[in-house]
Design a protein around this motif. Structure first.
Motif, PDB file in Angstrom:
ATOM      1  N   GLU A   1      43.745  50.855  30.886  1.00 29.10           N
ATOM      2  CA  GLU A   1      42.717  51.862  31.141  1.00 29.10           C
ATOM      3  C   GLU A   1      42.541  52.186  32.622  1.00 29.10           C
ATOM      4  O   GLU A   1      41.989  53.233  32.968  1.00 29.10           O
ATOM      5  N   LEU A   2      43.030  51.331  33.516  1.00 30.36           N
ATOM      6  CA  LEU A   2      42.878  51.565  34.952  1.00 30.36           C
ATOM      7  C   LEU A   2      44.194  51.959  35.617  1.00 30.36           C
ATOM      8  O   LEU A   2      44.320  51.883  36.834  1.00 30.36           O
ATOM      9  N   ASN A   3      45.155  52.421  34.838  1.00 32.65           N
ATOM     10  CA  ASN A   3      46.433  52.840  35.409  1.00 32.65           C
ATOM     11  C   ASN A   3      46.258  54.036  36.344  1.00 32.65           C
ATOM     12  O   ASN A   3      45.347  54.850  36.177  1.00 32.65           O
ATOM     13  N   HIS A   4      47.172  54.128  37.315  1.00 33.86           N
ATOM     14  CA  HIS A   4      47.148  55.216  38.294  1.00 33.86           C
ATOM     15  C   HIS A   4      47.367  56.560  37.611  1.00 33.86           C
ATOM     16  O   HIS A   4      48.006  56.648  36.563  1.00 33.86           O
ATOM     17  N   VAL A   5      46.852  57.612  38.227  1.00 31.75           N
ATOM     18  CA  VAL A   5      46.929  58.945  37.635  1.00 31.75           C
ATOM     19  C   VAL A   5      48.374  59.407  37.469  1.00 31.75           C
ATOM     20  O   VAL A   5      48.674  60.203  36.564  1.00 31.75           O
TER      21      VAL A   5
ATOM     22  N   TYR B   1      46.411  46.609  40.844  1.00 33.41           N
ATOM     23  CA  TYR B   1      45.622  47.810  40.574  1.00 33.41           C
ATOM     24  C   TYR B   1      44.852  48.183  41.839  1.00 33.41           C
ATOM     25  O   TYR B   1      44.041  47.408  42.347  1.00 33.41           O
ATOM     26  N   SER B   2      45.114  49.394  42.339  1.00 35.18           N
ATOM     27  CA  SER B   2      44.716  49.759  43.693  1.00 35.18           C
ATOM     28  C   SER B   2      43.218  49.916  43.877  1.00 35.18           C
ATOM     29  O   SER B   2      42.737  49.883  45.010  1.00 35.18           O
ATOM     30  N   MET B   3      42.455  50.108  42.819  1.00 35.16           N
ATOM     31  CA  MET B   3      41.007  50.236  42.952  1.00 35.16           C
ATOM     32  C   MET B   3      40.279  48.933  42.631  1.00 35.16           C
ATOM     33  O   MET B   3      39.150  48.731  43.068  1.00 35.16           O
TER      34      MET B   3
ATOM     35  N   LEU C   1      58.642  47.424  28.304  1.00 35.40           N
ATOM     36  CA  LEU C   1      57.657  47.217  29.362  1.00 35.40           C
ATOM     37  C   LEU C   1      58.026  48.028  30.598  1.00 35.40           C
ATOM     38  O   LEU C   1      59.141  47.919  31.122  1.00 35.40           O
ATOM     39  N   TYR C   2      57.077  48.850  31.062  1.00 43.23           N
ATOM     40  CA  TYR C   2      57.222  49.658  32.279  1.00 43.23           C
ATOM     41  C   TYR C   2      56.236  49.110  33.303  1.00 43.23           C
ATOM     42  O   TYR C   2      55.026  49.173  33.109  1.00 43.23           O
ATOM     43  N   LEU C   3      56.754  48.557  34.404  1.00 39.16           N
ATOM     44  CA  LEU C   3      55.929  47.899  35.421  1.00 39.16           C
ATOM     45  C   LEU C   3      55.938  48.713  36.713  1.00 39.16           C
ATOM     46  O   LEU C   3      56.986  48.892  37.338  1.00 39.16           O
ATOM     47  N   ASP C   4      54.777  49.197  37.104  1.00 34.99           N
ATOM     48  CA  ASP C   4      54.611  49.953  38.348  1.00 34.99           C
ATOM     49  C   ASP C   4      54.200  48.982  39.451  1.00 34.99           C
ATOM     50  O   ASP C   4      53.082  48.476  39.463  1.00 34.99           O
ATOM     51  N   GLU C   5      55.109  48.752  40.397  1.00 30.52           N
ATOM     52  CA  GLU C   5      54.852  47.812  41.485  1.00 30.52           C
ATOM     53  C   GLU C   5      54.590  48.517  42.813  1.00 30.52           C
ATOM     54  O   GLU C   5      54.978  48.025  43.876  1.00 30.52           O
ATOM     55  N   ALA C   6      53.916  49.651  42.758  1.00 28.65           N
ATOM     56  CA  ALA C   6      53.664  50.422  43.979  1.00 28.65           C
ATOM     57  C   ALA C   6      52.981  49.586  45.049  1.00 28.65           C
ATOM     58  O   ALA C   6      53.367  49.596  46.221  1.00 28.65           O
ATOM     59  N   HIS C   7      51.944  48.840  44.669  1.00 32.51           N
ATOM     60  CA  HIS C   7      51.181  48.055  45.642  1.00 32.51           C
ATOM     61  C   HIS C   7      51.643  46.605  45.731  1.00 32.51           C
ATOM     62  O   HIS C   7      51.334  45.928  46.714  1.00 32.51           O
ATOM     63  N   SER C   8      52.363  46.116  44.751  1.00 29.21           N
ATOM     64  CA  SER C   8      52.723  44.696  44.738  1.00 29.21           C
ATOM     65  C   SER C   8      54.086  44.413  45.352  1.00 29.21           C
ATOM     66  O   SER C   8      54.309  43.315  45.875  1.00 29.21           O
ATOM     67  N   ILE C   9      55.008  45.392  45.326  1.00 35.14           N
ATOM     68  CA  ILE C   9      56.336  45.132  45.879  1.00 35.14           C
ATOM     69  C   ILE C   9      56.221  44.951  47.394  1.00 35.14           C
ATOM     70  O   ILE C   9      55.626  45.752  48.105  1.00 35.14           O
TER      71      ILE C   9
ATOM     72  N   ILE D   1      32.913  41.105  45.864  1.00 31.35           N
ATOM     73  CA  ILE D   1      34.256  41.647  46.024  1.00 31.35           C
ATOM     74  C   ILE D   1      35.018  41.450  44.723  1.00 31.35           C
ATOM     75  O   ILE D   1      34.832  40.464  44.015  1.00 31.35           O
ATOM     76  N   TYR D   2      35.856  42.421  44.412  1.00 32.52           N
ATOM     77  CA  TYR D   2      36.618  42.416  43.176  1.00 32.52           C
ATOM     78  C   TYR D   2      38.062  41.976  43.442  1.00 32.52           C
ATOM     79  O   TYR D   2      38.558  42.031  44.564  1.00 32.52           O
ATOM     80  N   GLY D   3      38.709  41.552  42.364  1.00 27.50           N
ATOM     81  CA  GLY D   3      40.145  41.362  42.384  1.00 27.50           C
ATOM     82  C   GLY D   3      40.613  39.936  42.484  1.00 27.50           C
ATOM     83  O   GLY D   3      39.825  38.982  42.481  1.00 27.50           O
ATOM     84  N   ASN D   4      41.931  39.812  42.592  1.00 29.01           N
ATOM     85  CA  ASN D   4      42.596  38.526  42.656  1.00 29.01           C
ATOM     86  C   ASN D   4      42.561  37.971  44.069  1.00 29.01           C
ATOM     87  O   ASN D   4      42.625  38.721  45.044  1.00 29.01           O
ATOM     88  N   ASN D   5      42.474  36.654  44.186  1.00 28.86           N
ATOM     89  CA  ASN D   5      42.399  36.022  45.502  1.00 28.86           C
ATOM     90  C   ASN D   5      43.633  36.273  46.362  1.00 28.86           C
ATOM     91  O   ASN D   5      43.579  36.148  47.584  1.00 28.86           O
ATOM     92  N   ASP D   6      44.762  36.633  45.744  1.00 26.68           N
ATOM     93  CA  ASP D   6      45.992  36.860  46.482  1.00 26.68           C
ATOM     94  C   ASP D   6      46.289  38.333  46.714  1.00 26.68           C
ATOM     95  O   ASP D   6      47.330  38.677  47.259  1.00 26.68           O
ATOM     96  N   SER D   7      45.383  39.198  46.295  1.00 29.91           N
ATOM     97  CA  SER D   7      45.620  40.630  46.426  1.00 29.91           C
ATOM     98  C   SER D   7      45.166  41.141  47.792  1.00 29.91           C
ATOM     99  O   SER D   7      44.022  40.930  48.192  1.00 29.91           O
ATOM    100  N   PRO D   8      46.043  41.850  48.537  1.00 27.71           N
ATOM    101  CA  PRO D   8      45.639  42.408  49.827  1.00 27.71           C
ATOM    102  C   PRO D   8      44.733  43.620  49.703  1.00 27.71           C
ATOM    103  O   PRO D   8      44.233  44.121  50.707  1.00 27.71           O
ATOM    104  N   VAL D   9      44.539  44.116  48.479  1.00 29.22           N
ATOM    105  CA  VAL D   9      43.575  45.187  48.231  1.00 29.22           C
ATOM    106  C   VAL D   9      42.232  44.530  47.935  1.00 29.22           C
ATOM    107  O   VAL D   9      42.098  43.786  46.958  1.00 29.22           O
ATOM    108  N   VAL D  10      41.227  44.811  48.783  1.00 24.23           N
ATOM    109  CA  VAL D  10      39.946  44.110  48.690  1.00 24.23           C
ATOM    110  C   VAL D  10      38.818  45.123  48.499  1.00 24.23           C
ATOM    111  O   VAL D  10      38.338  45.726  49.469  1.00 24.23           O
ATOM    112  N   PRO D  11      38.351  45.341  47.259  1.00 25.48           N
ATOM    113  CA  PRO D  11      37.214  46.236  47.034  1.00 25.48           C
ATOM    114  C   PRO D  11      35.887  45.503  47.289  1.00 25.48           C
ATOM    115  O   PRO D  11      35.655  44.414  46.750  1.00 25.48           O
ATOM    116  N   LEU D  12      35.035  46.095  48.105  1.00 27.17           N
ATOM    117  CA  LEU D  12      33.696  45.566  48.383  1.00 27.17           C
ATOM    118  C   LEU D  12      32.691  46.522  47.752  1.00 27.17           C
ATOM    119  O   LEU D  12      32.671  47.714  48.064  1.00 27.17           O
ATOM    120  N   MET D  13      31.850  46.009  46.873  1.00 25.82           N
ATOM    121  CA  MET D  13      30.990  46.864  46.058  1.00 25.82           C
ATOM    122  C   MET D  13      29.795  47.393  46.851  1.00 25.82           C
ATOM    123  O   MET D  13      29.077  46.642  47.506  1.00 25.82           O
TER     124      MET D  13
END
Length: 528
Positions: free
Chosen positions: A227-231, A285-287, A308-316, A427-439
């Motif tokens: 449900e949170l896939n990129h546009v 997931y970028s958001m 399985l189709y894996l989009d690694e835009a932010h993870s690669i 803050i949302y997300g995984n501890n290893d994710s460089p994308v850091v959302p602050l609410m």
């Protein structure tokens, strides 16, 4: 510390009888929105909506000028070109905080950048440049994860030399006269980097998804999309003509139920088996800053014979001990992912995207993908930028610079997330994710946060509805290996100061407690 990480953090991930090896604990945080904050956020949007209708009333009666496109009076009997209600949010909510977006920069978007100062004489409808430049703004918004967005160094020199030899544009598609030796060199390198049989590169990351999914799926096929896939994934799925069903974000029970229903019931009305079932997911997931639960998805994919189709835009480049993305992060076999997609716009400091997988898949796309047949080839200097940065990550440049940047990004991410958590932010997300959302939550705080941070010479990205749920507005920070500890501390001090000013420290967790604290934080705090 490195020995502890390699010897003691390896754990076995078990799901329905399958065992996977991974080198990091899977720790994610999605703290629930406080009830009072949620209520106040809804009230805030309600007030803005009421005043929006009032201002529209004043515009209709010519008491206030409307700067947006409107139907002419003499065309009122024609089919309307503009849906007035659809522009309501733009006119009355977005325009209030429009100055936080589209800021022009005049430097490399590295760890620091220069912003062109601008003012608005009409409440953000138009902007005028003052001629001044805001120097050395700390860049916390660009996807420059490994710091390769730079105008000096090996990558810049190689791209410059390539420009002199090949020029900037190719002026043709790959199937005509736009297939360079550099393109073929890059595709072989990407295949080795991913650990797959073959790969294909494209000049635009968005089109890599939106134009290739329709080439793979069609009528009679089923797409199961997070449900949170990129546009770009959403658009590609819609253009394919396949049936689309959405599962809850990273929820394996929801995905398995859809898979089970698809196998048992088949297509609607006819109940014939689906021609193909494709699972669409992203690496990071970028958001949300969350990481896909790839081991579990692979189990379900194998169990129900789906693709399985894996989009690694932010993870690669940003995840895994070797920078090979989420597959490397979990220590999985790349062959278990049927279609590996990624972009070069983030970790590689370039542009474009790729598709990797079996040779039969790539050969098929070369003939049937609209991005391959009709689009202009990737620019030569961009191709060279990707080649040089990828070889640096792989260590094939004869240096350890790539590995050092991977380690620096991991350390910066852990440090930045831990400090924000200790300050009391949600803050949302995984501890290893460089994308850091602050609410941020409340609509008025979206613009205020961005402006106050810029006053302190920190460039940030703020996001609100409709890009996020209406009560989950946020600021999104992107951590980079180019950030020094001094830069991060400066940014963190400014964030804390603005957080106190705007009362953004909503977290109800123990700020120095065990919840949300992982072994990485423990090791870092006891490394002496």
């Amino acid at each position: 510390k490195d020995k502890l990480l390699s010897d003691h953090l390896r754990f076995q991930y078990e799901y329905k009888g399958y065992i996977f090896g991974s080198i990091t604990p899977f720790v994610e945080s999605f703290e629930e929105t406080p009830l009072l904050v949620a209520v106040l956020t809804y009230i805030g949007y309600g007030i803005l909506t009421i005043f929006g209708y009032l201002r529209d009333f004043l515009r209709d009666w010519k008491f206030e000028k409307c700067h947006l496109a409107r139907e002419r009076e003499e065309q009122k009997d024609f089919v309307p070109l503009y849906q007035d209600f659809e522009n309501f949010y733009t006119r009355n909510l977005y325009m209030r905080i429009r100055d936080n977006w589209n800021r022009p920069i005049r430097s490399v978007p590295g760890a620091k950048m220069d912003l062109v100062e601008r003012v608005t004489p009409d409440y953000n409808w138009t902007f005028e440049h003052t001629g001044k430049v805001l120097k050395d703004v700390i860049n916390m918004g660009s996807y420059n994860y490994l710091g390769f967005a730079e105008n000096t160094g090996t990558c810049a020199d190689a791209a410059s030399e390539c420009t002199v030899k090949y020029g900037v544009g190719v002026c043709s598609s790959r199937q005509e006269t736009g297939n360079l030796d550099k393109h073929e060199e890059l595709e072989k390198l990407v295949a080795r980097f991913l650990g797959v049989e073959s790969s294909m590169v494209f000049g635009m990351g968005f089109a890599t998804n939106s134009m290739n999914i329709p080439a793979l799926m069609g009528k009679g096929c089923l797409i199961l999309s997070d449900e949170l896939n990129h546009v770009s994934l959403v658009l590609g799925a819609r253009l394919s003509g396949a049936t689309i069903r959405v599962f809850k974000h990273n929820n394996m029970q929801s995905l398995e139920k859809l898979l089970w229903d698809a196998i048992v019931h088949g297509q609607p009305r006819t109940h014939r088996p689906w021609k193909k079932i494709l699972i669409l997911v992203e690496g990071i997931y970028s958001m949300e800053g969350s990481i896909v639960r790839l081991p579990e998805i692979i189990v379900l994919k194998k169990k129900y014979k789906a693709y399985l189709y894996l989009d690694e835009a932010h993870s690669i480049g940003a995840l895994g001990p070797r920078g090979r993305g989420v597959v490397d992060y979990f220590g999985l076999d790349p062959c278990d992912v049927d279609i590996m997609m990624g972009t070069f716009t983030k970790s590689f400091g370039a542009a474009g995207g790729y598709i990797g997988g079996k040779k039969d898949l790539v050969d098929y796309l070369r003939l049937h993908s609209h991005s391959a047949v009709y689009a202009t080839s990737m620019s030569p200097p961009i191709t060279q930028q990707i080649i040089t940065s990828m070889k640096c990550i792989m260590g094939e440049d004869g240096t350890t610079l790539g590995q050092e940047r991977l380690c620096q990004l991991s350390e910066n991410t852990t440090y930045f997330r831990r400090r924000l958590h200790e300050m009391g932010f949600i803050i949302y997300g995984n501890n290893d994710s460089p994308v850091v959302p602050l609410m941020l939550y409340m609509p008025a705080k979206i613009g205020a946060f961005g402006r106050e941070m810029l006053k302190r010479n920190i460039g940030t990205v703020v996001v609100g509805f409709p890009a996020t749920p209406i009560i989950e507005s946020r600021a999104r920070f992107c951590v980079s290996a180019a950030h020094t500890r001094e830069m991060l501390d400066t940014a963190l001090n400014a964030i804390s100061e603005v957080g106190d000013l705007l009362q953004l420290k909503y977290s109800r967790k123990n700020r120095h407690g065990s919840e949300g604290t992982d072994l990485f934080s423990y090791l870092e705090s006891h490394q002496d």
